[in-house]
Scaffold this motif. Structure first.
Motif, mmCIF file in Angstrom:
data_model
loop_
_atom_site.group_PDB
_atom_site.id
_atom_site.type_symbol
_atom_site.label_atom_id
_atom_site.label_comp_id
_atom_site.label_asym_id
_atom_site.label_seq_id
_atom_site.Cartn_x
_atom_site.Cartn_y
_atom_site.Cartn_z
ATOM 1 N N VAL A 1 0.836 -1.203 0.000
ATOM 2 C CA VAL A 1 0.000 0.000 0.000
ATOM 3 C C VAL A 1 0.865 1.245 0.000
ATOM 4 O O VAL A 1 0.653 2.182 -0.781
ATOM 5 N N ASN A 2 1.871 1.299 0.872
ATOM 6 C CA ASN A 2 2.768 2.453 0.891
ATOM 7 C C ASN A 2 3.468 2.642 -0.452
ATOM 8 O O ASN A 2 3.617 3.760 -0.942
ATOM 9 N N ALA A 3 3.912 1.543 -1.035
ATOM 10 C CA ALA A 3 4.621 1.623 -2.312
ATOM 11 C C ALA A 3 3.725 2.165 -3.411
ATOM 12 O O ALA A 3 4.131 3.030 -4.204
ATOM 13 N N ALA A 4 2.498 1.655 -3.480
ATOM 14 C CA ALA A 4 1.564 2.133 -4.506
ATOM 15 C C ALA A 4 1.212 3.601 -4.288
ATOM 16 O O ALA A 4 1.186 4.398 -5.235
ATOM 17 N N MET A 5 0.963 3.976 -3.046
ATOM 18 C CA MET A 5 0.572 5.351 -2.728
ATOM 19 C C MET A 5 1.666 6.344 -3.105
ATOM 20 O O MET A 5 1.410 7.361 -3.754
ATOM 21 N N THR A 6 2.899 6.059 -2.702
ATOM 22 C CA THR A 6 3.969 7.015 -2.961
ATOM 23 C C THR A 6 4.358 7.051 -4.437
ATOM 24 O O THR A 6 4.780 8.094 -4.938
ATOM 25 N N THR A 7 4.211 5.925 -5.137
ATOM 26 C CA THR A 7 4.480 5.931 -6.577
ATOM 27 C C THR A 7 3.500 6.843 -7.297
ATOM 28 O O THR A 7 3.893 7.662 -8.147
ATOM 29 N N GLN A 8 2.222 6.734 -6.975
ATOM 30 C CA GLN A 8 1.246 7.605 -7.619
ATOM 31 C C GLN A 8 1.472 9.059 -7.208
ATOM 32 O O GLN A 8 1.293 9.980 -8.013
ATOM 33 N N LEU A 9 1.898 9.266 -5.965
ATOM 34 C CA LEU A 9 2.144 10.622 -5.477
ATOM 35 C C LEU A 9 3.254 11.288 -6.284
ATOM 36 O O LEU A 9 3.138 12.450 -6.692
ATOM 37 N N VAL A 10 4.353 10.558 -6.537
ATOM 38 C CA VAL A 10 5.455 11.159 -7.298
ATOM 39 C C VAL A 10 5.051 11.385 -8.751
ATOM 40 O O VAL A 10 5.447 12.381 -9.367
ATOM 41 N N LEU A 11 4.237 10.506 -9.307
ATOM 42 C CA LEU A 11 3.778 10.693 -10.682
ATOM 43 C C LEU A 11 2.850 11.901 -10.808
ATOM 44 O O LEU A 11 2.847 12.592 -11.831
ATOM 45 N N ASP A 12 2.090 12.161 -9.767
ATOM 46 C CA ASP A 12 1.139 13.280 -9.797
ATOM 47 C C ASP A 12 1.817 14.631 -9.594
ATOM 48 O O ASP A 12 1.302 15.654 -10.057
ATOM 49 N N HIS A 13 2.949 14.667 -8.910
ATOM 50 C CA HIS A 13 3.516 15.947 -8.501
ATOM 51 C C HIS A 13 4.888 16.259 -9.096
ATOM 52 O O HIS A 13 5.437 17.327 -8.837
ATOM 53 N N PHE A 14 5.433 15.326 -9.878
ATOM 54 C CA PHE A 14 6.705 15.567 -10.542
ATOM 55 C C PHE A 14 6.596 15.134 -11.999
ATOM 56 O O PHE A 14 5.697 14.370 -12.374
ATOM 57 N N ASN A 15 7.497 15.635 -12.803
ATOM 58 C CA ASN A 15 7.528 15.297 -14.224
ATOM 59 C C ASN A 15 8.375 14.035 -14.392
ATOM 60 O O ASN A 15 9.564 14.104 -14.677
ATOM 61 N N VAL A 16 7.745 12.878 -14.190
ATOM 62 C CA VAL A 16 8.453 11.606 -14.088
ATOM 63 C C VAL A 16 8.472 10.885 -15.434
ATOM 64 O O VAL A 16 7.423 10.672 -16.051
ATOM 65 N N GLU A 17 9.679 10.499 -15.863
ATOM 66 C CA GLU A 17 9.837 9.781 -17.127
ATOM 67 C C GLU A 17 9.969 8.279 -16.934
ATOM 68 O O GLU A 17 9.968 7.527 -17.912
ATOM 69 N N GLY A 18 10.094 7.827 -15.717
ATOM 70 C CA GLY A 18 10.208 6.409 -15.421
ATOM 71 C C GLY A 18 10.432 6.217 -13.939
ATOM 72 O O GLY A 18 10.772 7.164 -13.219
#
Length: 303
Positions: free
Chosen positions: A79-96
């Motif tokens: 759960v923590n892993a999924a939550m923080t992954t989506q958080l970084v995708l939503d708030h940073f310009n992530v290419e991978g």
């Protein structure tokens, strides 16, 4: 103002309301680990670090291996892993997204200190806990289709439904892939990266560690230290490695259509060792080996 307008305005002004707003616009690769011992080396090697805090989580932007990255801790668990992954995708310009950390080894051919870069990941505890029949077996409900994955007693692994941008139907997936182009880069660096066989406290490995690119990993919401369950995981999933985050990160990356890869070094054998679990002994060594391969991977990535 209409009722709907007032309701929306109040929702946006309420303390619990959040809108995804970029904290940093530069294209970056997200690099994540589960807990602090796994990212000590990475954080120390960051150039021009700048801290951003979101939901109490520290996101460190800067350069690592010559590439712009955002480094952060997911916290242990799916759960923590999924939550923080989506958080970084939503708030940073992530290419991978890259995961670097430790894991339990489930393939008898592998040893502590080895680094596994699996080609695909499954969520082995996405399961039905089946009802026991009078004969002692455990059967799925009659309306449920079997997944084709052998059960472990009452535990019947199942596919998970996934929606993603551009899809009109829910996909039922047992496996989430690492990016094939990134795997090719990992293969290139594997042959020229040296792993440590002794830790800073003097603990040394019985065998020189190796890097395995390809194969399979599984993740679930349990710390596994059980020889029988370890054997089932290897036999059923043909897995090399088991952890508590990677498949969740792969799932979120797949849903968002961004590249993903995980570097996992074995800190223990998930119950397969002769004595007590050795994670505490070899955790730092394994984390350093994972970080070394991951950093070499970043350096080899095309700009």
């Amino acid at each position: 103002m209409s009722y709907l307008g007032r309701t929306l305005a109040l929702a946006l002004l309420s303390p619990g309301a959040t809108l995804a707003q970029p904290l940093d616009s530069e294209p970056r690769i997200a690099v994540m680990s589960a807990f602090e011992p796994e990212w000590t080396t990475l954080l120390a090697d960051m150039a021009e670090p700048q801290e951003h805090v979101l939901n109490g989580i520290r996101f460190i932007t800067g350069n690592l291996g010559g590439k712009p990255v955002v480094l952060f801790l997911s916290g242990v668990s799916m759960v923590n892993a999924a939550m923080t992954t989506q958080l970084v995708l939503d708030h940073f310009n992530v290419e991978g997204v890259i995961f670097s950390g430790i894991a339990g080894g489930v393939d008898p051919a592998l040893s502590i200190g080895d680094v596994v870069v699996a080609a695909e990941w499954s969520q082995y505890l996405e399961s039905v806990f089946a009802r026991e029949s009078p004969d002692g077996s455990f059967a799925l409900p009659p309306w449920m289709e079997p997944s084709g994955i052998a059960s472990y007693g009452m535990i019947h692994p199942q596919a998970v439904g996934v929606m993603r941008q551009g899809s009109e139907t829910v996909e039922q997936l047992l496996w989430f892939p690492a990016d094939p182009e990134w795997l090719k880069v990992a293969e290139q660096v594997a042959g020229r990266t040296t792993l440590e066989d002794c830790g800073t406290a003097g603990e040394c490995l019985a065998e020189a560690p190796q890097i395995i690119v390809g194969g399979k990993g599984v993740s679930g919401q349990a710390f596994v230290d059980n020889a029988e369950f370890r054997e089932w995981v290897h036999a059923t999933f043909d897995a090399q490695v088991l952890d508590m985050e990677s498949a969740a990160v792969a799932h979120v990356a797949y849903a968002n259509r961004v590249p993903f890869i995980a570097f996992r070094s074995l800190s223990d054998l998930a119950g397969g060792g002769e004595g007590a679990n050795q994670m505490a002994t070899f955790m730092d060594l394994a984390a350093s080996n994972s970080a070394a391969v991951m950093t070499a991977f970043l350096e080899a990535l095309p700009d």
